[in-house]
Design a protein around this motif. Structure first.
Motif, PDB file in Angstrom:
ATOM      1  N   GLN A  88      93.494   1.868  19.929  1.00 13.95           N
ATOM      2  CA  GLN A  88      94.548   1.109  19.254  1.00 13.95           C
ATOM      3  C   GLN A  88      94.237   0.935  17.761  1.00 13.95           C
ATOM      4  O   GLN A  88      95.070   1.230  16.910  1.00 13.95           O
ATOM      5  CB  GLN A  88      94.659  -0.260  19.921  1.00 13.95           C
ATOM      6  N   GLU A  89      93.012   0.500  17.475  1.00  6.90           N
ATOM      7  CA  GLU A  89      92.617   0.280  16.079  1.00  6.90           C
ATOM      8  C   GLU A  89      92.672   1.553  15.245  1.00  6.90           C
ATOM      9  O   GLU A  89      92.916   1.506  14.039  1.00  6.90           O
ATOM     10  CB  GLU A  89      91.162  -0.234  16.018  1.00  6.90           C
ATOM     11  N   ASN A  90      92.380   2.675  15.892  1.00 10.91           N
ATOM     12  CA  ASN A  90      92.257   3.934  15.150  1.00 10.91           C
ATOM     13  C   ASN A  90      93.481   4.824  15.271  1.00 10.91           C
ATOM     14  O   ASN A  90      93.377   6.042  15.108  1.00 10.91           O
ATOM     15  CB  ASN A  90      91.005   4.681  15.627  1.00 10.91           C
ATOM     16  N   ALA A  91      94.621   4.213  15.537  1.00  9.07           N
ATOM     17  CA  ALA A  91      95.831   5.019  15.726  1.00  9.07           C
ATOM     18  C   ALA A  91      96.099   5.915  14.514  1.00  9.07           C
ATOM     19  O   ALA A  91      96.422   7.109  14.663  1.00  9.07           O
ATOM     20  CB  ALA A  91      97.027   4.112  16.008  1.00  9.07           C
ATOM     21  N   ASP A  92      95.920   5.378  13.313  1.00 12.72           N
ATOM     22  CA  ASP A  92      96.211   6.170  12.115  1.00 12.72           C
ATOM     23  C   ASP A  92      95.253   7.351  11.973  1.00 12.72           C
ATOM     24  O   ASP A  92      95.657   8.473  11.649  1.00 12.72           O
ATOM     25  CB  ASP A  92      96.151   5.286  10.865  1.00 12.72           C
ATOM     26  N   TYR A  93      93.988   7.067  12.222  1.00 12.13           N
ATOM     27  CA  TYR A  93      92.969   8.125  12.176  1.00 12.13           C
ATOM     28  C   TYR A  93      93.299   9.224  13.198  1.00 12.13           C
ATOM     29  O   TYR A  93      93.270  10.418  12.885  1.00 12.13           O
ATOM     30  CB  TYR A  93      91.595   7.512  12.450  1.00 12.13           C
ATOM     31  N   LEU A  94      93.677   8.803  14.399  1.00 18.53           N
ATOM     32  CA  LEU A  94      93.997   9.779  15.448  1.00 18.53           C
ATOM     33  C   LEU A  94      95.202  10.618  15.053  1.00 18.53           C
ATOM     34  O   LEU A  94      95.219  11.843  15.232  1.00 18.53           O
ATOM     35  CB  LEU A  94      94.263   9.064  16.780  1.00 18.53           C
ATOM     36  N   LYS A  95      96.212   9.979  14.474  1.00 17.22           N
ATOM     37  CA  LYS A  95      97.403  10.725  14.072  1.00 17.22           C
ATOM     38  C   LYS A  95      97.077  11.701  12.928  1.00 17.22           C
ATOM     39  O   LYS A  95      97.612  12.809  12.881  1.00 17.22           O
ATOM     40  CB  LYS A  95      98.535   9.767  13.690  1.00 17.22           C
ATOM     41  N   ALA A  96      96.177  11.273  12.032  1.00 18.89           N
ATOM     42  CA  ALA A  96      95.786  12.160  10.925  1.00 18.89           C
ATOM     43  C   ALA A  96      95.055  13.397  11.446  1.00 18.89           C
ATOM     44  O   ALA A  96      95.314  14.533  11.013  1.00 18.89           O
ATOM     45  CB  ALA A  96      94.910  11.393   9.928  1.00 18.89           C
ATOM     46  N   GLU A  97      94.145  13.183  12.389  1.00 16.35           N
ATOM     47  CA  GLU A  97      93.429  14.332  12.964  1.00 16.35           C
ATOM     48  C   GLU A  97      94.391  15.212  13.752  1.00 16.35           C
ATOM     49  O   GLU A  97      94.326  16.438  13.712  1.00 16.35           O
ATOM     50  CB  GLU A  97      92.280  13.847  13.867  1.00 16.35           C
ATOM     51  N   ASN A  98      95.278  14.554  14.502  1.00 12.25           N
ATOM     52  CA  ASN A  98      96.282  15.273  15.276  1.00 12.25           C
ATOM     53  C   ASN A  98      97.179  16.114  14.364  1.00 12.25           C
ATOM     54  O   ASN A  98      97.578  17.241  14.715  1.00 12.25           O
ATOM     55  CB  ASN A  98      97.112  14.266  16.088  1.00 12.25           C
ATOM     56  N   LEU A 135     105.399  23.028  23.455  1.00 13.76           N
ATOM     57  CA  LEU A 135     103.946  22.889  23.310  1.00 13.76           C
ATOM     58  C   LEU A 135     103.598  21.927  22.173  1.00 13.76           C
ATOM     59  O   LEU A 135     102.657  21.129  22.284  1.00 13.76           O
ATOM     60  CB  LEU A 135     103.300  24.255  23.075  1.00 13.76           C
ATOM     61  N   LEU A 136     104.368  22.027  21.088  1.00  9.96           N
ATOM     62  CA  LEU A 136     104.135  21.091  19.968  1.00  9.96           C
ATOM     63  C   LEU A 136     104.329  19.653  20.439  1.00  9.96           C
ATOM     64  O   LEU A 136     103.563  18.764  20.078  1.00  9.96           O
ATOM     65  CB  LEU A 136     105.095  21.400  18.819  1.00  9.96           C
ATOM     66  N   ASP A 137     105.339  19.464  21.270  1.00 13.02           N
ATOM     67  CA  ASP A 137     105.619  18.130  21.788  1.00 13.02           C
ATOM     68  C   ASP A 137     104.433  17.616  22.602  1.00 13.02           C
ATOM     69  O   ASP A 137     103.999  16.476  22.454  1.00 13.02           O
ATOM     70  CB  ASP A 137     106.892  18.184  22.645  1.00 13.02           C
ATOM     71  N   ARG A 138     103.882  18.471  23.455  1.00 13.87           N
ATOM     72  CA  ARG A 138     102.735  18.067  24.275  1.00 13.87           C
ATOM     73  C   ARG A 138     101.512  17.759  23.429  1.00 13.87           C
ATOM     74  O   ARG A 138     100.679  16.941  23.788  1.00 13.87           O
ATOM     75  CB  ARG A 138     102.347  19.198  25.235  1.00 13.87           C
ATOM     76  N   LEU A 139     101.418  18.468  22.322  1.00 13.22           N
ATOM     77  CA  LEU A 139     100.231  18.332  21.467  1.00 13.22           C
ATOM     78  C   LEU A 139     100.278  17.065  20.616  1.00 13.22           C
ATOM     79  O   LEU A 139      99.242  16.569  20.161  1.00 13.22           O
ATOM     80  CB  LEU A 139     100.162  19.587  20.571  1.00 13.22           C
ATOM     81  N   THR A 140     101.464  16.539  20.423  1.00 11.50           N
ATOM     82  CA  THR A 140     101.634  15.442  19.460  1.00 11.50           C
ATOM     83  C   THR A 140     101.100  14.103  19.962  1.00 11.50           C
ATOM     84  O   THR A 140     101.392  13.690  21.080  1.00 11.50           O
ATOM     85  CB  THR A 140     103.133  15.279  19.121  1.00 11.50           C
ATOM     86  N   LEU A 141     100.294  13.448  19.123  1.00 10.32           N
ATOM     87  CA  LEU A 141      99.913  12.056  19.372  1.00 10.32           C
ATOM     88  C   LEU A 141     100.851  11.178  18.546  1.00 10.32           C
ATOM     89  O   LEU A 141     100.717  11.090  17.326  1.00 10.32           O
ATOM     90  CB  LEU A 141      98.464  11.805  18.964  1.00 10.32           C
ATOM     91  N   SER A 142     101.793  10.545  19.218  1.00 16.68           N
ATOM     92  CA  SER A 142     102.727   9.648  18.537  1.00 16.68           C
ATOM     93  C   SER A 142     102.267   8.215  18.762  1.00 16.68           C
ATOM     94  O   SER A 142     101.362   7.966  19.572  1.00 16.68           O
ATOM     95  CB  SER A 142     104.122   9.824  19.122  1.00 16.68           C
ATOM     96  N   ASP A 143     102.888   7.272  18.058  1.00 14.71           N
ATOM     97  CA  ASP A 143     102.562   5.863  18.319  1.00 14.71           C
ATOM     98  C   ASP A 143     102.778   5.541  19.789  1.00 14.71           C
ATOM     99  O   ASP A 143     101.985   4.840  20.414  1.00 14.71           O
ATOM    100  CB  ASP A 143     103.442   4.945  17.449  1.00 14.71           C
ATOM    101  N   LYS A 144     103.849   6.118  20.342  1.00 14.92           N
ATOM    102  CA  LYS A 144     104.162   5.816  21.739  1.00 14.92           C
ATOM    103  C   LYS A 144     103.104   6.410  22.686  1.00 14.92           C
ATOM    104  O   LYS A 144     102.636   5.739  23.607  1.00 14.92           O
ATOM    105  CB  LYS A 144     105.552   6.374  22.080  1.00 14.92           C
ATOM    106  N   SER A 145     102.718   7.661  22.445  1.00 12.47           N
ATOM    107  CA  SER A 145     101.748   8.268  23.365  1.00 12.47           C
ATOM    108  C   SER A 145     100.382   7.597  23.216  1.00 12.47           C
ATOM    109  O   SER A 145      99.620   7.488  24.178  1.00 12.47           O
ATOM    110  CB  SER A 145     101.673   9.784  23.167  1.00 12.47           C
TER     111      SER A 145
END
Lengths: 421, 421
Positions: B44-54, B70-80
């Motif tokens: 939760q705390e690192n959501a931004d970091y995770l999205k940046a790496e993603n 496939l892009l959809d499956r690969l995406t880390l969104s706030d919701k996922s």
């Protein structure tokens, strides 16, 4: 047999087995009991015929120079025939596990869910000289609703064929599918290679025999195997052990029967009690002609022992030899077991609750005992009935594999039209 | 990586995993909960970091022309990311199965015997693009006291590495072994070939992904696999079905979600009710743009359907297509399922007790339902909690594999010095 006709033969056996497995799902408990009791009667009635066929195998075996031990295993005597008969009757009267429900619950939406015990399916049994395995294996597989494909040793070909003919009679008598038990009708060694790779038709293989056979099968197999390669069993005499019990159980675990896989192979002794238990144990072992191989500290206490090497810690002797090692702590004992055990059966002798708990939680073998000898690793002793083998696998059945180990489950759900939201 | 350095890397990973599995046996329930809750917080705390790496993975994926799906499956969104966080918290609070005793009995000689639930050991997870599997799989493995070796898709390398760094933090925070979860640090495809053959270190592999990957693994593997290749699920509308329920459930089972493995693929309809249910069903399917492929008799009732071929009975569409066949009897339905089913999940819709019993006893799939749609094949729906996959194996776990499916057992025996007679 030519390569292609062997292939065809094995494919036909597989297809027939698969069809029989389907038919076996509709078979009643009574039919299975009827077949087994009839089989027991037939074996008894045909004792002379069986001995005559067995004599052909024995004659050939003597010509081929089989060892007395192998000849002994191959022999169908009046006594071994009576043991088979009694064994089949016992299996007939075991509780039938098929169709029993467990984990039954009503889910929040009102659906009922349960696990139903069902047959494993088609089981291949590969074994060596003992013809009694033909009967034991067939009876256990049948009791659990399975189909068996049996591949005995070529040296027991006539005996196994004779026993198979009685099994066929019993199947027909009870209205069970003819292919519920099939014997591979060739001594061609290549048949085994087919058997262990026929994933379309065979659900599991249970091999019994020498380590050479088992290792070869483990390398070749695509079908899952239920087996153990080694029974390198340990007993640890804890610092708080009852000394008399420690001596008695260590002696019993080694000498009860040298050739069984639960026999003790390495004894670990806490340093605080080593000088109290080892001299008496050494005397008992010496009287029984059990050879002792020890770590350096053991040799100080038992001068007649020979030095143990890495080989000894690794070895399942199956013989009147024991490896002995003195350890500083229970942790050292557990680490030794972690490193060398084959995952079969280990035991701690202790009066200390905490040591017992620690050992039973942390030692990762199929059987972990407190104040018991490792030789209890047996289906009858566990209250499971006749066993078809002992498994050191991590998946599915572990330890003695009896009727229950020859089953699997399916999830059965019953509802009233519920839908997912 | 060179061939030999990849070999060394994989061996090291295996050895570290084995050592961690030993350490995990001594870990408390509290420690596991602590690690999981901390992990949820960190994600939760690192959501931004995770999205940046993603984003790095997504950029590369777009360059490589991955499909939108496939892009959809690969995406880390706030919701996922929130779904991952909630999933880990839920797993943290599941009942801990480890150490529980079952089948506890006192044997005639006074020994106590029980089966103790223990971790399966070292579990390899092989998966494709979805980075959330890294967290789900790690959390489930940890909860059951297992060690995980994760091999994600190369297209998710940055995302998985970022998630792995959070897992490492959580392990350290709770005092769990660092190697309790390892990510294979290379995108080299040959690493998978090592993983599925490292029988010395890995107890089971759970692969997730397309059929191509799974078939390749099944061919190469020496380590046991827990998996399903296909979910060719059937529903049979019995002659005595409640017609409204039959129409509703068949429609729901096909259209709930096309892409899940429990989705209905072939509908079998008893001839006596075909003309009553199929026209309405056809209308509903047509409105929903579900393509129908039928047997000749189906085509008479649904002229807009196209003829079904052998291919259709064999196929898991995972798409808005359904195969429909009219059968004369329940036995024909069961035989069709026997021939074509992948052993995943089948259902009968009936008001007839006997038909329900017959179907549930004789159909041999991991899930066999009465009056329920096949889409209930899911760990949560079964009340098991999060699942790591669905198994059509016959050995060990069948159906949805959740925490319980990631455990095995050992026999624990406790006595007072009993010996064998």
């Amino acid at each position: 047999m030519t390569t292609s006709s062997l292939h065809d033969t094995m494919q036909t056996i597989g297809q027939q087995a698969k069809a029989a497995a389907k038919a076996m799902r509709a078979v009643s408990q009574q039919q299975k009991i009827k077949a087994l009791l009839y089989l027991a009667d037939k074996i008894q009635e045909n004792a002379d015929y069986l001995k005559a066929e067995n004599a052909k195998d024995l004659a050939a075996a003597k010509e081929n120079g089989l060892t007395p031990a192998l000849l002994d295993r191959l022999t169908l005597s009046d006594k071994s025939i009576q043991t088979m008969v009694a064994g089949v009757r016992q299996i007939a009267h075991l509780d039938d596990p098929i169709g029993s429900l467990s984990s039954t619950r009503i889910l929040p939406n009102g659906m009922q869910i349960a696990k139903m015990t069902i047959p494993l399916g088609v089981i291949g049994i590969i074994y060596e000289s003992r013809p009694n395995v033909t009967i034991d294996a067939a009876a256990l597989c049948l009791k659990a609703g399975n189909v068996a494909i049996l591949r005995g040793g070529s040296e027991a070909f006539y005996s196994n064929t004779a026993l198979a003919s009685l099994i066929k009679e019993a199947l027909a008598y009870a209205g069970l599918p003819d292919a519920a038990v099939q014997i591979i009708p060739t001594t061609d060694r290549a048949a085994v290679g087919h058997l262990v790779t026929m994933t379309d038709y065979i659900d599991v293989i249970i091999p019994r025999g020498g380590k050479g056979l088992l290792q070869r099968l483990a390398n070749e197999a695509k079908v899952p195997l239920i087996m153990h390669l080694d029974g390198n069993c340990h007993m640890y005499l804890d610092r708080s052990a009852n000394l008399d019990m420690a001596i008695e159980l260590a002696f019993h675990a080694k000498t009860y029967r040298y050739g069984i896989c639960g026999s003790l192979e390495t004894l670990l002794v806490h340093q605080d009690i080593a000088s109290q238990v080892l001299p008496t144990l050494a005397q008992k072992f010496t009287e029984k002609s059990v050879e002792m191989r020890g770590c350096p500290r053991t040799l100080e206490i038992i001068p007649s022992a020979t030095p143990a090497s890495e080989f000894d810690w690794q070895t399942e002797y199956l013989a009147p030899i024991i490896a002995i090692k003195i350890v500083d702590t229970i942790e050292q004992a557990i680490n030794h077991i972690e490193q060398y055990s084959s995952g079969h059966t280990e035991s701690i002798i202790t009066e200390d609750m905490h040591a017992a708990r620690q050992f039973q939680l942390l030692v990762d073998s199929a059987g972990v005992y407190v104040n018991l000898p490792t030789v209890f690793a047996d289906g009858f002793e566990y209250g499971l009935g006749a066993e078809i083998g002992i498994s050191t696998n991590r998946l599915h059945a572990r330890g003695p594999v009896a009727v229950e180990g020859l089953t699997t489950y399916k999830w059965v759900l019953t509802g009233d039209g519920q839908m997912r939201s």
